[in-house]
Design an enzyme around this catalytic site. Sequence first.
Site, short mmCIF file in Angstrom:
data_model
loop_
_atom_site.label_atom_id
_atom_site.label_comp_id
_atom_site.label_asym_id
_atom_site.label_seq_id
_atom_site.Cartn_x
_atom_site.Cartn_y
_atom_site.Cartn_z
N HIS A 316 0.86 -1.18 0.00
CA HIS A 316 0.00 0.00 0.00
C HIS A 316 0.90 1.24 0.00
O HIS A 316 1.64 1.46 0.95
CB HIS A 316 -0.87 -0.05 1.25
CG HIS A 316 -1.90 1.01 1.30
ND1 HIS A 316 -3.03 0.99 0.52
CD2 HIS A 316 -1.98 2.15 2.02
CE1 HIS A 316 -3.76 2.05 0.77
NE2 HIS A 316 -3.15 2.78 1.68
N ASP A 318 0.64 5.04 0.02
CA ASP A 318 -0.22 6.21 0.08
C ASP A 318 0.33 7.24 -0.90
O ASP A 318 1.51 7.60 -0.84
CB ASP A 318 -0.27 6.76 1.51
CG ASP A 318 -1.17 5.90 2.39
OD1 ASP A 318 -2.22 5.45 1.89
OD2 ASP A 318 -0.82 5.66 3.55
N ASP A 428 -8.00 1.00 2.19
CA ASP A 428 -7.76 1.99 3.25
C ASP A 428 -8.49 3.30 2.99
O ASP A 428 -7.86 4.30 2.70
CB ASP A 428 -6.24 2.24 3.32
CG ASP A 428 -5.85 3.21 4.41
OD1 ASP A 428 -6.57 3.29 5.41
OD2 ASP A 428 -4.83 3.91 4.25
N HIS A 642 -7.05 9.16 -0.65
CA HIS A 642 -7.71 8.98 0.66
C HIS A 642 -6.97 9.56 1.86
O HIS A 642 -7.48 9.45 2.98
CB HIS A 642 -8.08 7.52 0.89
CG HIS A 642 -6.91 6.59 1.01
ND1 HIS A 642 -6.54 5.70 0.03
CD2 HIS A 642 -6.01 6.40 2.01
CE1 HIS A 642 -5.50 5.01 0.42
NE2 HIS A 642 -5.15 5.41 1.62
ZN LIG Z 1 -3.68 4.54 2.79
#
Ligand SMILES: [Zn+2]
Length: 1155
Positions: A316, A318, A428, A642
């Site tokens: 993941h 971000d 997420d 997000h």
């Molecule tokens: Zn995230």
Amino acid sequence: MSSAGSFSSYGEITQSEINSFLGSENTKRSNYPVYSTTPVAKKVKQIYEDRLRQFTSKGEYSKFNLPAFYDRARTDATDYIQLETYPVPDCRRPLFHDALKEAQGNWVLAKKGDSFGPSWTTHWFKVKFRVPRNSSIWKEANQILFNWDCGNEGMIFTEDGKAQVGLSGEERREWIIPENWTNDSKWHTIYIETSCNGMFGNADPNNNIQPPQNNRYFSLVSADLVVPNLPARALFVDFWIIGDSAREFRDESWQKHKAREVANQIMDAFDPNNPDETIEQCRQIARTYLGCHVDSPDVFKGDSVRDKVIAIGNCHIDTAWLWPYAETRRKIGRSWASQLDLIKRYPEYRFVASQAQQFKWLAQDYPDLFDRIKQEAKNGSFIPIGGSWVECDTNMPTGEALVRQFLLGQRFFLHHFGKKCRTFWLPDTFGYSAQIPQLCRGADLDRFLTQKLSWNNINNFPNTTFNWVSPDGTQVLTHMPPDNTYTAPAHLGDVARSLRTHKNLDITQTGLLVYGHGDGGGGPTDEMLEKLRRCRGLSDTVGELPRVKLGSSVDDFFDSIECSTDHGKNLVTWNGELYFEFHRGTYTSQSDTKKGNRLAEIMMHDLEFITTLASIQGAADYIYPKREIDDLWEDVCLNQFHDVLPGSSIEMVYEDVKKIYMHAMKTGEKLARDALKALDISVDLIGNNSEIVAINTMPWGRSEVVKVPTSNFKTIVASETFVCLQTTQSGLAKIQKFEAFRGKTMPCATVEEVEDGVFVMQNSRIRATIIGGTVTSLIDKQTDREIIASSLNDDGIETRGNQFVLFDDQPLNWQAWDTEVFSLNKRKNIPDGKVRITHNGPLKAAVEVEHKISDKSTIINTISLNAYIPPNEDDRQSELNIPDVSYLEFACEVDWHEECKFLKVEFPVDITCEYGTYESQFGLVRRPTHYNTSWDVAKFEVCTHKWSDLSEYNYGVSILNDCKYGFSIHGNVMRLSLLRSPKAPDANADMGTHSFRYAILPHKGQLNADVVRAAYNFNHPLDSYYIPRRTPAAEAADKLLKSIGFEGDKNLILSNIKRFEDDKDISRGELEVRYNGKSIIVRIYDSLGTKSKGFITLKYGLKIKKVWKCNLLEEDIGEIEETSIVYTCGNDGEVIKIPVEIRPFQVCTYRIELT
Ligand SMILES: [Zn+2]
């Protein structure tokens, strides 16, 4: 006696020896001794379990245990390894070739122990090395490692700039030197790019969501050549998994106790004075528990019916969070390069990566990696997933923006990888719009994965695998990994939980294990893959652990669920939104970003409306700016990531975000000007013979009071700067001359101070009483109904409308993310301010009020009311659909310098209803106004879009807003969230000035289409432009802007008009051209929840060839029958009417081929 002695030899172990060791065969009775020779103690469980830590921990006994033997040889001597460094000035991040060019002549010597910094700077290293040939260990080594640890993130490049593997300073430090370099005695050169941040930016190591430390230095701890002791390293993983079995299995399971015994036997067999031989013995003992195949992918062979856990690697990343976008671009390179390296070494390995934006950045910065990924995608090892542009927030983006996330994403994947994704991958995100199932299916995504709901802080979400259903009835097959994480370290416990905590085991018995370092990227490591091999070996040898499988994809996983549940028919259903019971502050934090998002979405709507029309019938030389519009949408979608739109990133991120929005608005304005120019409409005054107009991009009529920018135009009263602009449909709105207003009298809005400090503001529809800036009374004159519920609250204070309230806002943790239910307990009304009249009729009345929030913060609030201009009878008859509303508007300028406070504005209204209604993507969501159950309590703060409503059977009140997303309605109090002041991870979040508007709109009857339309209008204010007065060009422009419209049920909203992606004249050549002419995409949805009908109308010379119903990716689903299309003739010439029939809350897309 050492239990290892029970084996006759240490060669290849046989299954019968394992069986014998496990005691599954009876020993011969005759061998049982008659006499006891030595007393044998029962082992004390806890001591023998605690002992296991000694074998692999780096504590006081490490030199006698396994950690002393992971390397056979290691050197950092300058005879073999030499370092130079080039610190890149400022915080720039040049790519490989640029960096090397800059560095030429600027390299300086470096050595272990040197420090590099400060935070966010980049340092390049030139590393020259040759492998020693001075001992048999080096000469005979079948693997040599380069070991690098500078405590920060980095990437190894070959001399010609090929990215090799990422470095993290923690779990990722080693690179396997190419085999042909290990015995040629030659010097070789590699380059290392390091960035002075860790995986989580420059966060405080003890609390990584505090603001970053900006003066951090990183010390070079290791730059060594190493001969690894591969059996010792393998034993480390063997022992880890067996030790975990001893610690974590159920007490009732024999496998737990056996594991403890096996691990103790391994420790007993190990001899630090004879490591090589005894490590091999230890591994043999380990095989009695783990099986014989853990050193190869063969361990995963065998009957797949019993596979219960499908493990899939992911990292993941971000897209921005505790680091800026620019660093993410490098994190992608580092993380994915490492995955390609693992794919080479572990054939069973499957890795998924999401977010088209990240692939696009990779293609720009690391084209060689991108090519390798495309190859591995073909091989099925590196699997693009998700189908969206970024893993976006789904609370705040409009429905159209979510459509664009998929349109951009799926088209990118189709173009570069030859196929679309099937799973919307969103592990997420802080809450999930009810429309996601419908939008997913419209974008060819029939599966959905998330995990975040396991973070709920009040109620435990009851399902793992289920059908998630949108309000229109569309469903998507949904899985939430039972391990409750998307960054699993692939421990034994992760495998166990992937089945144990599955909540729908009655229907389906498989779970997805999503493993790999993440958030800051990284992904799986070889250690994780080694652990999973052992977990599988263990399941097949002793059992107890669910059988984990590698080598399957997420598609395979969902296929197996479909297969075992009669295509999902047996699965549980969940209807409506997946409300996230956490992070409720994210609807409000970083309010400039929220405003930027709202404005950019509106700009894109209007821009596409104007450019589409200009491109089908504007000036011949006008070219539709496809690339620029795509770029703008990509930026808008990027900022919906997000951690960005929700406000949970560091300050640096928001500096970039601000620039992106400013660039988008400027570019959008320029593109709109160009398109308007093609229509002979100018934003500048064109001599004396110009007429002031506004462009109504809404598909209904409008009649609004607008401030005009110049005194060149005659207004009704010499001093008045307001005019009424009116249009009966989309297109040009022109000044309404009231003298000629079909005999009606001049409408009027007035304000007067009726007694000291008491102001009455009214028009022919409503009357407001304002005291100190609050609204103490609001009367609907038509129904003679008081809207404000005035009463004494618990503190004996009178409740009033437009009451600003400051709440304490100290959540348990996660400041930018959370606001907690107890914050509602500590509140302070903002005192009344001084009111002065700033405008008094005829078209507008306004007062200005200055409130002091504290010594540091103020609000200047302009309360205004426009004259009510009723739609006349003719308008009603021709169904012109001008919203018949009047509202009291509030425009705030806030200077905000608070700490951990939350500013809201309240309206206690005289309405009783057990639910409030909030606008959301392509529709609405109802939520309770009471606290009956813990699920109701959890929704103490919720997300809204442009309007929120509380209605009884025959009356209701709506609150409109122009850039806010947080709201609550409890009892009869409607409360709009305005500003927060969290101090982490951005210490300066929301400090400074803010402007925003909201309005209270009372309405007769329940929530209705006029409210929906008024909220659209409130967010799309009419901007004035100029056209030449009464020229053929002006006429033509007006007609063109009115040429596409909608008539029918008022709850149906024609939300967007755009050009078809694959028309020949605008295609970017990435995907096949699908129409040789020009076609228009028209999107329509039901906003209120009822089956409805209407017509898309085309007029003023537009001719159609065919009309298609299509999906959100603009792929044709079916042709609209020609016989159902109606051709009529009226005042506007020929009108083509395309029939539309829509289910409640359905979103429909049509493609109209023009001739
Ligand atoms: Zn995230």
